[in-house]
Design a protein around this motif. Sequence first.
Motif, short mmCIF file in Angstrom:
data_model
loop_
_atom_site.label_atom_id
_atom_site.label_comp_id
_atom_site.label_asym_id
_atom_site.label_seq_id
_atom_site.Cartn_x
_atom_site.Cartn_y
_atom_site.Cartn_z
N SER A 1 4.09 1.66 -18.19
CA SER A 1 4.93 2.64 -18.86
C SER A 1 5.45 3.68 -17.87
O SER A 1 6.64 4.00 -17.86
CB SER A 1 4.13 3.33 -19.98
N ALA A 2 4.57 4.20 -17.03
CA ALA A 2 4.99 5.19 -16.03
C ALA A 2 6.00 4.58 -15.06
O ALA A 2 6.98 5.23 -14.70
CB ALA A 2 3.78 5.72 -15.28
N LEU A 3 5.77 3.34 -14.66
CA LEU A 3 6.71 2.68 -13.74
C LEU A 3 8.07 2.47 -14.39
O LEU A 3 9.10 2.62 -13.74
CB LEU A 3 6.13 1.36 -13.22
N ARG A 4 8.09 2.13 -15.68
CA ARG A 4 9.37 1.97 -16.38
C ARG A 4 10.15 3.29 -16.40
O ARG A 4 11.36 3.31 -16.16
CB ARG A 4 9.15 1.48 -17.81
N VAL A 5 9.44 4.39 -16.66
CA VAL A 5 10.12 5.68 -16.70
C VAL A 5 10.58 6.08 -15.30
O VAL A 5 11.69 6.61 -15.12
CB VAL A 5 9.22 6.77 -17.33
N ASP B 1 0.83 -1.20 0.00
CA ASP B 1 0.00 0.00 0.00
C ASP B 1 0.87 1.25 0.00
O ASP B 1 0.57 2.23 -0.68
CB ASP B 1 -0.93 0.02 1.22
N VAL B 2 1.95 1.22 0.76
CA VAL B 2 2.87 2.37 0.83
C VAL B 2 3.50 2.61 -0.54
O VAL B 2 3.61 3.76 -0.99
CB VAL B 2 3.95 2.15 1.91
N ASP B 3 3.92 1.54 -1.21
CA ASP B 3 4.49 1.66 -2.55
C ASP B 3 3.48 2.29 -3.51
O ASP B 3 3.81 3.19 -4.29
CB ASP B 3 4.90 0.29 -3.12
N GLN B 4 2.25 1.81 -3.46
CA GLN B 4 1.20 2.31 -4.35
C GLN B 4 0.91 3.78 -4.10
O GLN B 4 0.74 4.56 -5.05
CB GLN B 4 -0.07 1.49 -4.20
N GLN B 5 0.89 4.17 -2.84
CA GLN B 5 0.67 5.58 -2.50
C GLN B 5 1.82 6.45 -2.99
O GLN B 5 1.60 7.57 -3.43
CB GLN B 5 0.49 5.75 -1.00
N ALA B 6 3.03 5.92 -2.92
CA ALA B 6 4.20 6.70 -3.34
C ALA B 6 4.21 6.95 -4.84
O ALA B 6 4.58 8.02 -5.29
CB ALA B 6 5.48 5.98 -2.92
N VAL B 7 3.78 5.97 -5.64
CA VAL B 7 3.84 6.13 -7.09
C VAL B 7 2.54 6.66 -7.69
O VAL B 7 2.53 7.11 -8.84
CB VAL B 7 4.23 4.81 -7.80
N ALA B 8 1.47 6.65 -6.94
CA ALA B 8 0.16 7.06 -7.47
C ALA B 8 0.18 8.42 -8.18
O ALA B 8 -0.33 8.53 -9.30
CB ALA B 8 -0.90 7.04 -6.37
N PRO B 9 0.76 9.47 -7.58
CA PRO B 9 0.74 10.75 -8.28
C PRO B 9 1.55 10.73 -9.57
O PRO B 9 1.26 11.49 -10.50
CB PRO B 9 1.35 11.74 -7.29
N TRP B 10 2.55 9.88 -9.65
CA TRP B 10 3.41 9.83 -10.83
C TRP B 10 2.75 9.10 -11.99
O TRP B 10 3.08 9.34 -13.15
CB TRP B 10 4.74 9.16 -10.48
N ILE B 11 1.81 8.19 -11.68
CA ILE B 11 1.17 7.42 -12.75
C ILE B 11 -0.24 7.91 -13.07
O ILE B 11 -0.85 7.43 -14.01
CB ILE B 11 1.15 5.91 -12.41
N SER B 12 -0.72 8.89 -12.32
CA SER B 12 -2.07 9.43 -12.53
C SER B 12 -2.01 10.62 -13.48
O SER B 12 -1.46 11.68 -13.14
CB SER B 12 -2.69 9.86 -11.20
N ALA B 13 -2.59 10.45 -14.66
CA ALA B 13 -2.59 11.53 -15.66
C ALA B 13 -3.25 12.77 -15.08
O ALA B 13 -4.22 12.68 -14.32
CB ALA B 13 -3.33 11.08 -16.91
N GLY B 14 -2.69 13.90 -15.42
CA GLY B 14 -3.25 15.18 -14.98
C GLY B 14 -2.62 15.74 -13.72
O GLY B 14 -2.86 16.89 -13.38
N THR B 15 -1.78 14.97 -13.05
CA THR B 15 -1.11 15.47 -11.86
C THR B 15 0.17 16.19 -12.25
O THR B 15 0.74 15.95 -13.32
CB THR B 15 -0.76 14.34 -10.87
N VAL B 16 0.62 17.05 -11.39
CA VAL B 16 1.88 17.76 -11.63
C VAL B 16 3.02 16.75 -11.74
O VAL B 16 3.90 16.87 -12.60
CB VAL B 16 2.16 18.78 -10.50
N GLU B 17 2.99 15.74 -10.89
CA GLU B 17 4.05 14.73 -10.90
C GLU B 17 4.08 13.97 -12.23
O GLU B 17 5.15 13.74 -12.80
CB GLU B 17 3.86 13.73 -9.74
N HIS B 18 2.90 13.61 -12.74
CA HIS B 18 2.84 12.88 -14.00
C HIS B 18 3.36 13.74 -15.15
O HIS B 18 4.11 13.26 -16.01
CB HIS B 18 1.40 12.43 -14.29
#
Length: 102
Positions: free
Chosen positions: A48-52, A11-28
């Motif tokens: 794809s997002a995880l690979r990058v 769950d912690v891993d998923q929370q950490a990467v969520a903003p990076w893989i969610s389209a429309g976020t600043v992180e993405h």
Amino acid sequence: MSKRLSLIMTDVDQQAVAPWISAGTVEHETLRAWAASRGDDVRPTEASALRVLLKAGVEQLRESALEAAYEDLAEEFGQQDLAADRRAARDRYAARSDRGRE
């Protein structure tokens, strides 16, 4: 050569990467810009997002390891201006890396 791996994310891993893989976020958008600057892209999939993200992490760790190695060399040779030497070494490495991508 491609290799398909199975990855269990907590769950912690998923929370950490969520903003990076969610389209429309600043992180993405930051991730997309980072990938584009290296001739890559982020397709609209989690994989794809995880690979990058993996590439970005590896690049950052490689730079940190290189900087640590140059610091060790600087100490060994008793150089006074470590910051300038590290900066110059980083610039040389970046130039070599950029030439390798062309």
